[in-house]
Design an enzyme around this catalytic site. Structure first.
Site, PDB file in Angstrom:
ATOM      1  N   ARG A  54       0.803  -1.218   0.000  1.00  0.00           N
ATOM      2  CA  ARG A  54       0.000   0.000   0.000  1.00  0.00           C
ATOM      3  C   ARG A  54       0.836   1.268   0.000  1.00  0.00           C
ATOM      4  NH1 ARG A  54      -4.379   0.499   4.650  1.00  0.00           N
ATOM      5  NH2 ARG A  54      -4.891  -1.539   3.760  1.00  0.00           N
TER       6      ARG A  54
ATOM      7  N   HIS B 257      -8.148  -3.713  -7.587  1.00  0.00           N
ATOM      8  CA  HIS B 257      -7.864  -3.012  -6.326  1.00  0.00           C
ATOM      9  C   HIS B 257      -9.138  -2.919  -5.490  1.00  0.00           C
ATOM     10  CE1 HIS B 257      -4.968  -0.623  -4.086  1.00  0.00           C
ATOM     11  NE2 HIS B 257      -5.878   0.306  -3.866  1.00  0.00           N
TER      12      HIS B 257
ATOM     13  N   TYR C  14     -17.823  13.279 -14.164  1.00  0.00           N
ATOM     14  CA  TYR C  14     -17.727  14.461 -15.013  1.00  0.00           C
ATOM     15  C   TYR C  14     -16.394  14.569 -15.749  1.00  0.00           C
ATOM     16  CZ  TYR C  14     -21.694  16.023 -12.187  1.00  0.00           C
ATOM     17  OH  TYR C  14     -22.908  16.116 -11.555  1.00  0.00           O
TER      18      TYR C  14
END
Length: 768
Positions: A38, A84, A128
């Site tokens: 990570r 993931h 968007y």
């Protein structure tokens, strides 16, 4: 049907183990998972798993720089669905950072839409925005289809993902990384690719190269937002040698091109009438411009930066922050240094080269060790690519040789195919073909059976044999491998060279002294004021030096509240510090620039200073460096003190004269230069004179005996020059001054009782 006896007791699964060992074992597993999966980047491609999976998913979606954009939601969905298994917000945030040219020195994602800005505004929602890969990202992923890296199963075993990216782009140092794991962290700045390549080429040529030689080629951080690194070359070199350190980053003051060269480099833009302003065009890395503007504006509002009038953000696609000084008389260098000291125009960036090596082991590396490991990984990738290509060549040669056999025996091959029900084993037996060769011949198209094809096959075979020979030589020679790597790195440097738009260095390395420790007094505009303190403790300051001598009491024509009256009036400058002495022996400090104006009655001084309600102010003195004061208490004890030792940093003041019981501080008076004697008069109207040398210099205490009393105490004390005589102000409206020149008859050793003063000495036993 199962009986009760057949069912397992759930309590049988309970393991009897010490809680601390069980907890530590499980926490260690969690910590290692956090470190390796990570938070820390892999030194080979400089990526954390989330970034690697993002780029891999975009490659699978064919989001190449020449192809159309796709919705970010599509990318995020593929990443969290296939590779993931974490929250969509964290994945999208990671993707946004890869697209921000102010966050990444060499962006790996090209965004379309609102991907945030340097002001600190967040990106628009992923529904968007759109994205695709950059050419740099493709550089980082070059060779994925050439057997260069291992592929591992995804979390659910349905797909495969690369363990690392094999590209030659040095992403770890080029783009940097930051992360916090359990018990360790990493923080790596971005660097210039051309400098990284130069240092790597030097290391390849000379594996025993000294660190100092590498630092001649590798100059230090190159941040996306530019700015200045102002540490010394020795400090920077030491940080990269150990893998730990920190850098001071400053904003760059730089004026418009129309300014004179010297002013342009200093960030000064000259305006009409002698006015000027400072301009910044680069800010430190990771400093949000909007928050920086707010920080400066708050300093102005809090009057912590009084030499600054205004700050304006005139940025468009380029940064332009304008600082307007309070007046044209402000020192530009002082304004720059104060901004560095008080704002985020100067910040520190910590260096911690903590990375995962090829064995996924976290460790802190110096620059040489880091580059050495990266070169070793690239050599390994080169070898794997070569072996993969050799396998491909061997498979193709097998087919080409079979095709050539078919062309040489074309009529017989056709006859076998036409006459045999199972032509494959017959062909294999007659012509010595392999299974793959025979299968390929049988699958040939008729249009391929032309004479020209045989010539092309022989040319292809020769080319493949030549390439095979070169690859075998390459694999057998470490020197050839290093040469190939150097050639590829040189091509990369040309693409990201200092003469290219993307490769040009943005951050300048310029050693500078630390931000100066300036006094806030230096920021105050110097103006004359007249300070007035009333009997009730109301203080004010009138602009200019008001004529005090022209008034009947020498206090000026000021108005006071009913029941109040004048106590002290003196001339000062706004840059002065005022020392207020209370009769309890405590001294207080007040800035002349912070006093209220004289339009009204002022403000109670106790609103600003914690003066004891029972204490009275006995003196107001303008601080001058090195000035000595005569301090005397009603007990007849006293000493000399320097005003530098009496300044107080807090509103509680500083205890200087220690007084006991009913004793009070009676005298706090400057000792003019040249004075050599002390005159003390008591309530008993006796006067004593002694040498000033007998008066000790203390910072705090009761002092020594100045005059001895049988009853009563000290009334007043002063200093004078013996050859000029002792002067005092006589009564009456004229306020005449009398001087007694023959003082020898009162001169005794310090601590004497004294004798009656000269004729005409004031009845109130005061010298002034």
């Amino acid at each position: 049907m199962a009986t009760i006896e057949d069912e397992k007791d759930p309590f049988d699964a309970i393991v009897d183990a010490p809680f601390d060992s069980a907890l530590s074992e499980r926490y260690l597993v969690y910590a290692l998972s956090t470190i390796t999966a990570r938070s820390l980047p892999d030194l080979r491609d400089g990526l954390k798993p989330v970034h690697r999976r993002l780029l891999w998913a975009m490659r699978q979606l064919k989001l190449n720089p020449t192809d159309a954009f796709k919705k970010s939601a599509r990318v995020v969905g593929d990443v969290i669905g296939k590779y993931h298994p974490h929250g969509d917000a964290s994945v999208y945030d990671a993707m946004v950072r890869l697209a921000q040219d102010f966050a990444l020195r060499y962006p790996l994602v090209e965004g379309q839409g609102n991907f945030g800005n340097i002001d600190g505004d967040n990106a628009a929602a992923y529904r968007y925005t759109e994205a695709r890969l950059t050419r740099t990202a493709l550089r980082l992923m070059e060779g994925l289809d050439e057997g260069t890296v291992d592929f591992v199963p995804t979390y659910n075993g349905e797909e495969q993902e690369p363990e690392i990216f094999p590209g030659l782009f040095p992403n770890l140092l080029a783009n940097g990384a930051s992360g916090i794991a359990v018990g360790m962290a990493t923080n790596i700045p971005s660097h210039n690719v051309a400098e990284v390549v130069d240092a790597t080429l030097e290391l390849i040529d000379n594996p025993h190269v000294e660190h100092a030689r590498l630092m001649e080629l590798f100059h230090g951080p190159d941040f996306a937002t530019g700015g200045l690194v102002v540490d010394s070359a020795e400090t920077i070199a030491r940080a990269y040698e150990t893998g730990r350190g920190s850098f001071r980053i400053r904003a760059r003051f730089h004026a418009a091109e129309a300014a004179a060269p010297a002013d342009r480099e200093a960030g000064i833009e000259r305006l009409g009438g002698g006015q000027w302003q400072l301009v910044i065009d680069q800010i430190p890395y990771q400093v949000q411009k909007g928050r920086l503007i707010e920080q400066v504006a708050q300093l102005i509002a809090d009057k912590k930066l009084p030499i600054l009038e205004d700050v304006r953000d005139e940025s468009d696609e380029n940064i332009r922050i304008v600082f307007v000084p309070r007046s044209r008389n402000v020192d530009p260098e002082l304004l720059r240094e104060s901004l560095y000291k008080l704002t985020d125009l100067e910040v520190r960036f910590g260096l911690n080269l903590n990375v995962l090596d090829a064995t996924r082991t976290p460790m802190v590396m110096g620059l040489k060790e880091l580059l050495g490991n990266w070169v070793a990984s690239q050599i390994d990738i080169l070898q794997r690519r070569s072996r993969h290509r050799l396998d491909q060549i061997a498979r193709r040669l097998e087919l080409v040789e079979g095709y050539i056999v078919a062309f040489l025996n074309l009529d017989r091959v056709i006859a076998i195919i036409r006459s045999e029900d199972e032509p494959k084993p017959v062909m294999m037996a007659e012509f010595g073909l392999t299974d793959r060769q025979a299968e390929a011949i049988l699958n040939m198209r008729l249009r391929s059976l032309r004479k020209l094809e045989e010539m092309e096959l022989r040319q292809e075979k020769d080319a493949l044999l030549k390439e095979q020979d070169e690859l075998e030589k390459l694999l057998g020679s470490p020197a050839r491998q290093r040469t190939r790597l150097k050639r590829d790195l040189a091509a990369l440097r040309k693409e990201y060279g200092p003469d290219t738009a993307l490769g040009a260095r943005r951050t300048r390395i310029e050693e500078a002294a630390p931000a100066v420790e300036f006094s806030m007094d230096a920021m105050i505009e110097k103006e004359p004021v007249t300070v007035v303190l009333s009997q009730k403790g109301w203080v004010r300051a009138a602009r200019g030096h008001v004529d005090l001598a022209g008034s009947s009491d020498g206090m000026g024509d000021f108005k006071y509240k009913e029941g109040d009256g004048p106590a002290f009036a003196l001339h000062a400058q706004t840059t002065d510090k005022l020392l207020l002495a209370a009769d309890d022996g405590r001294f207080f400090t007040l800035g002349a620039d912070k006093l209220p104006g004289a339009r009204g009655f002022g403000e109670p001084v106790r609103n600003t200073l914690d003066i004891d309600p029972q204490a009275n102010i006995v003196a107001v003195i303008v601080h001058r460096a090195g000035t000595r004061l005569l301090l005397a208490a009603t007990t007849g004890k006293g000493f000399a003190a320097t005003t530098d030792d009496l300044l107080a940093e807090t509103r509680k003041g500083r205890q200087v004269m220690n007084v006991k019981d009913e004793a009070k501080l009676r005298v706090a008076r400057p000792i003019p230069a040249g004075h050599d004697h002390v005159a003390v008069v008591g309530d008993n109207r006796k006067l004593v004179v002694f040498n000033l040398e007998e008066l000790p210099d203390l910072a705090r205490g009761q002092g020594v005996k100045l005059q001895n009393y049988r009853d009563g105490g000290l009334s007043d004390a002063t200093t004078f020059r013996l050859e000029e005589g002792l002067s005092w102000i006589m009564g009456g409206k004229e306020g005449r001054t009398r001087t007694e020149g023959e003082m020898w008859q009162w001169k005794v050793a310090r601590g004497g009782a004294g004798r009656m003063p000269p004729q005409g000495f004031p009845r109130d036993n005061r010298f002034t």
